[in-house]
Design a protein around this motif. Sequence first.
Motif, PDB file in Angstrom:
ATOM      1  N   ARG A 132      16.047  52.080  40.925  1.00  0.00           N
ATOM      2  CA  ARG A 132      15.188  51.091  41.587  1.00  0.00           C
ATOM      3  C   ARG A 132      15.499  49.691  41.090  1.00  0.00           C
ATOM      4  NH1 ARG A 132       9.677  54.663  40.797  1.00  0.00           N
ATOM      5  NH2 ARG A 132       9.923  56.015  42.642  1.00  0.00           N
ATOM      6  N   TYR A 133      15.689  49.555  39.785  1.00  0.00           N
ATOM      7  CA  TYR A 133      15.967  48.234  39.230  1.00  0.00           C
ATOM      8  C   TYR A 133      17.257  47.663  39.804  1.00  0.00           C
ATOM      9  CZ  TYR A 133      17.263  44.522  36.045  1.00  0.00           C
ATOM     10  OH  TYR A 133      17.648  43.311  35.540  1.00  0.00           O
ATOM     11  N   TYR A 134      18.289  48.496  39.934  1.00  0.00           N
ATOM     12  CA  TYR A 134      19.570  48.019  40.455  1.00  0.00           C
ATOM     13  C   TYR A 134      19.627  48.038  41.980  1.00  0.00           C
ATOM     14  CZ  TYR A 134      21.211  48.267  35.641  1.00  0.00           C
ATOM     15  OH  TYR A 134      21.362  48.068  34.297  1.00  0.00           O
ATOM     16  N   ASP A 135      18.489  48.332  42.609  1.00  0.00           N
ATOM     17  CA  ASP A 135      18.365  48.293  44.066  1.00  0.00           C
ATOM     18  C   ASP A 135      19.389  49.211  44.742  1.00  0.00           C
ATOM     19  OD1 ASP A 135      17.119  47.487  46.398  1.00  0.00           O
ATOM     20  OD2 ASP A 135      18.437  45.764  46.691  1.00  0.00           O
ATOM     21  N   THR A 156      35.330  51.630  35.811  1.00  0.00           N
ATOM     22  CA  THR A 156      34.952  51.550  37.227  1.00  0.00           C
ATOM     23  C   THR A 156      36.191  51.503  38.112  1.00  0.00           C
ATOM     24  OG1 THR A 156      32.776  50.569  36.875  1.00  0.00           O
ATOM     25  CG2 THR A 156      33.840  50.107  38.973  1.00  0.00           C
ATOM     26  N   GLU A 157      37.251  50.845  37.649  1.00  0.00           N
ATOM     27  CA  GLU A 157      38.493  50.825  38.417  1.00  0.00           C
ATOM     28  C   GLU A 157      39.083  52.230  38.530  1.00  0.00           C
ATOM     29  OE1 GLU A 157      41.063  47.981  36.621  1.00  0.00           O
ATOM     30  OE2 GLU A 157      39.787  46.258  37.131  1.00  0.00           O
ATOM     31  N   VAL A 158      38.912  53.045  37.506  1.00  0.00           N
ATOM     32  CA  VAL A 158      39.368  54.440  37.548  1.00  0.00           C
ATOM     33  C   VAL A 158      38.578  55.212  38.597  1.00  0.00           C
ATOM     34  CG1 VAL A 158      39.601  56.587  36.232  1.00  0.00           C
ATOM     35  CG2 VAL A 158      40.064  54.384  35.124  1.00  0.00           C
ATOM     36  N   ILE A 159      37.257  55.018  38.618  1.00  0.00           N
ATOM     37  CA  ILE A 159      36.420  55.692  39.622  1.00  0.00           C
ATOM     38  C   ILE A 159      36.869  55.315  41.029  1.00  0.00           C
ATOM     39  CG2 ILE A 159      34.071  55.986  40.502  1.00  0.00           C
ATOM     40  CD1 ILE A 159      33.073  55.233  37.665  1.00  0.00           C
ATOM     41  N   MET A 160      37.144  54.047  41.244  1.00  0.00           N
ATOM     42  CA  MET A 160      37.564  53.591  42.564  1.00  0.00           C
ATOM     43  C   MET A 160      38.918  54.179  42.950  1.00  0.00           C
ATOM     44  SD  MET A 160      35.084  51.902  43.764  1.00  0.00           S
ATOM     45  CE  MET A 160      35.923  51.254  45.216  1.00  0.00           C
ATOM     46  N   ARG A 161      39.844  54.237  42.009  1.00  0.00           N
ATOM     47  CA  ARG A 161      41.142  54.843  42.311  1.00  0.00           C
ATOM     48  C   ARG A 161      40.982  56.325  42.645  1.00  0.00           C
ATOM     49  NH1 ARG A 161      42.966  51.645  37.887  1.00  0.00           N
ATOM     50  NH2 ARG A 161      43.027  53.463  36.503  1.00  0.00           N
ATOM     51  N   ALA A 162      40.109  56.998  41.913  1.00  0.00           N
ATOM     52  CA  ALA A 162      39.871  58.415  42.179  1.00  0.00           C
ATOM     53  C   ALA A 162      39.289  58.621  43.574  1.00  0.00           C
ATOM     54  CB  ALA A 162      38.927  58.990  41.121  1.00  0.00           C
ATOM     55  N   ALA A 163      38.305  57.797  43.934  1.00  0.00           N
ATOM     56  CA  ALA A 163      37.698  57.917  45.262  1.00  0.00           C
ATOM     57  C   ALA A 163      38.705  57.622  46.357  1.00  0.00           C
ATOM     58  CB  ALA A 163      36.500  56.973  45.367  1.00  0.00           C
ATOM     59  N   ASN A 164      39.531  56.612  46.152  1.00  0.00           N
ATOM     60  CA  ASN A 164      40.475  56.204  47.185  1.00  0.00           C
ATOM     61  C   ASN A 164      41.608  57.207  47.392  1.00  0.00           C
ATOM     62  OD1 ASN A 164      39.132  53.860  47.903  1.00  0.00           O
ATOM     63  ND2 ASN A 164      40.113  52.660  46.298  1.00  0.00           N
ATOM     64  N   THR A 203      26.174  62.199  42.922  1.00  0.00           N
ATOM     65  CA  THR A 203      25.095  62.981  42.324  1.00  0.00           C
ATOM     66  C   THR A 203      24.738  62.415  40.954  1.00  0.00           C
ATOM     67  OG1 THR A 203      26.650  64.563  41.335  1.00  0.00           O
ATOM     68  CG2 THR A 203      25.824  65.062  43.539  1.00  0.00           C
ATOM     69  N   ILE A 204      23.441  62.287  40.722  1.00  0.00           N
ATOM     70  CA  ILE A 204      22.918  61.705  39.478  1.00  0.00           C
ATOM     71  C   ILE A 204      21.980  62.721  38.837  1.00  0.00           C
ATOM     72  CG2 ILE A 204      21.553  59.858  38.447  1.00  0.00           C
ATOM     73  CD1 ILE A 204      24.083  58.758  39.640  1.00  0.00           C
ATOM     74  N   GLN A 205      22.279  63.117  37.590  1.00  0.00           N
ATOM     75  CA  GLN A 205      21.385  64.038  36.895  1.00  0.00           C
ATOM     76  C   GLN A 205      20.970  63.520  35.522  1.00  0.00           C
ATOM     77  OE1 GLN A 205      21.614  68.286  37.802  1.00  0.00           O
ATOM     78  NE2 GLN A 205      23.784  68.001  38.185  1.00  0.00           N
ATOM     79  N   HIS A 206      21.338  62.289  35.193  1.00  0.00           N
ATOM     80  CA  HIS A 206      21.023  61.734  33.880  1.00  0.00           C
ATOM     81  C   HIS A 206      21.042  60.213  34.003  1.00  0.00           C
ATOM     82  CE1 HIS A 206      21.599  60.609  29.640  1.00  0.00           C
ATOM     83  NE2 HIS A 206      21.118  61.792  29.334  1.00  0.00           N
ATOM     84  N   PRO A 207      20.229  59.497  33.227  1.00  0.00           N
ATOM     85  CA  PRO A 207      20.240  58.029  33.313  1.00  0.00           C
ATOM     86  C   PRO A 207      21.617  57.421  33.094  1.00  0.00           C
ATOM     87  CG  PRO A 207      18.323  58.774  32.078  1.00  0.00           C
ATOM     88  CD  PRO A 207      19.154  59.998  32.349  1.00  0.00           C
ATOM     89  N   ALA A 208      22.419  57.999  32.200  1.00  0.00           N
ATOM     90  CA  ALA A 208      23.755  57.448  31.957  1.00  0.00           C
ATOM     91  C   ALA A 208      24.629  57.500  33.202  1.00  0.00           C
ATOM     92  CB  ALA A 208      24.436  58.192  30.808  1.00  0.00           C
ATOM     93  N   HIS A 209      24.368  58.453  34.110  1.00  0.00           N
ATOM     94  CA  HIS A 209      25.156  58.555  35.338  1.00  0.00           C
ATOM     95  C   HIS A 209      24.885  57.353  36.250  1.00  0.00           C
ATOM     96  CE1 HIS A 209      25.027  63.250  34.866  1.00  0.00           C
ATOM     97  NE2 HIS A 209      25.537  62.624  33.812  1.00  0.00           N
ATOM     98  N   VAL A 210      23.676  56.812  36.192  1.00  0.00           N
ATOM     99  CA  VAL A 210      23.363  55.617  36.981  1.00  0.00           C
ATOM    100  C   VAL A 210      24.270  54.477  36.545  1.00  0.00           C
ATOM    101  CG1 VAL A 210      21.595  53.943  37.620  1.00  0.00           C
ATOM    102  CG2 VAL A 210      20.964  56.339  37.242  1.00  0.00           C
ATOM    103  N   HIS A 211      24.348  54.255  35.249  1.00  0.00           N
ATOM    104  CA  HIS A 211      25.207  53.190  34.738  1.00  0.00           C
ATOM    105  C   HIS A 211      26.676  53.462  35.073  1.00  0.00           C
ATOM    106  CE1 HIS A 211      21.952  51.240  32.670  1.00  0.00           C
ATOM    107  NE2 HIS A 211      21.663  52.321  31.989  1.00  0.00           N
ATOM    108  N   PHE A 212      27.103  54.709  34.909  1.00  0.00           N
ATOM    109  CA  PHE A 212      28.503  55.059  35.134  1.00  0.00           C
ATOM    110  C   PHE A 212      28.933  54.734  36.560  1.00  0.00           C
ATOM    111  CE2 PHE A 212      31.822  58.190  36.276  1.00  0.00           C
ATOM    112  CZ  PHE A 212      32.759  57.912  35.289  1.00  0.00           C
ATOM    113  N   PHE A 213      28.084  55.028  37.534  1.00  0.00           N
ATOM    114  CA  PHE A 213      28.484  54.896  38.934  1.00  0.00           C
ATOM    115  C   PHE A 213      28.021  53.604  39.603  1.00  0.00           C
ATOM    116  CE2 PHE A 213      28.749  59.701  38.973  1.00  0.00           C
ATOM    117  CZ  PHE A 213      30.089  59.769  39.301  1.00  0.00           C
ATOM    118  N   ARG A 214      27.120  52.843  38.994  1.00  0.00           N
ATOM    119  CA  ARG A 214      26.453  51.801  39.775  1.00  0.00           C
ATOM    120  C   ARG A 214      27.408  50.726  40.296  1.00  0.00           C
ATOM    121  NH1 ARG A 214      24.802  47.304  36.531  1.00  0.00           N
ATOM    122  NH2 ARG A 214      25.030  47.653  34.282  1.00  0.00           N
TER     123      ARG A 214
END
Length: 352
Positions: A45-48, A331-339, A6-17
């Motif tokens: 859109r820019y990051y496809d 980003t490695e923290v996000i991946m560990r959390a998801a896994n 879920t994205i509700q702010h431009p910074a979230h795009v960078h955080f998760f991309r």
Amino acid sequence: MTTVVTIQHPAHVHFFRHAIGELAAAGEDVHVFVRRKAPAVELLRYYDIEHTVIAEESDSVLTLPLTQFGYEYRLYRAVRSLDPDLFLGVGGVAAAHVARLCGADSVVFTDTEHASLTNALAIPLASSVYTPSCYDGREGDDHVYYPGYHELAYLHPNRFEPASSSSIRSALDVEADDDLVILRLSNWDASHDVGAEGLSDVSEAVESLEAAGGTVRITAERTLGEELEPYRVSVPPHLIHDVLAEAELFVGEGATMAAESAVLGTPSVYINSLELGYMTELADRYGLAYTFHGSRRHDRGIETATALLADLDDRWRRRRQAMLADKTDTTEVIMRAANRYLPRRVAAEATV
């Protein structure tokens, strides 16, 4: 497995991309849902990154509850046929609520202690909450602290290399030997910004910074007025971090951009009545930021900023290296959390 971001702010795009890309590369089925908030959709859109817009931007703080309700309702309708396994969100109100309705897990990432309403709505329903280790407080039974900042999900050296100095200075109409100062003005439209205050006189701040030898450029989502409009930064949103990396100094009201500047090694003067654990740590532990919250915050902040312009050297690079030695690629923290959660469906299906 199916993951909803879920994205509700431009910074979230960078955080998760970067995590979105890694999850997709690992074969996960990733769906991104966004509330239209400039320039979040432009960045996606820019990051496809494939995405679905399911709510418009709120008109004001007063309309935020209705906008949030509409976002969550549309999110539930959009994802219920996907049979989602995991929801990821920053702040995470929609992620935690809709995940519970779908029987899925949810991971909430937050770094904002004073976002009391958002935290109260999201955290009790989240499967786990992840915060930087400098976060002041304990949030629920499954609260994971990690040594990092949200900004290091996309500005860690593993993830970011600045554009050339000449290209950025040309885009800003700034000479090679100018001391570039980025001045950030907040829009004050988030629920956790209610009652907050920053600079008391923007025109005076610009005059003082220019008198100290700075070449000022302003980034803001609000109207600047005829006098200040010529100072506005007019680069595409995906280049703003290159601008912050190129600057000699950052001065502003927004904590995210203040932290982004600091982790890039650009001295950061944060002027806001609200205190944050990560800004305090960047200031007190690493010397990469200066924070001003109380009385005379404007005067004290601008005095510090002008003094810094008279004493620029390479100590910021050394301080940044000391910080990076302590911190991880988020980003490695996000991946560990998801896994932690994505294998559960596989295990459950294997026993059927």
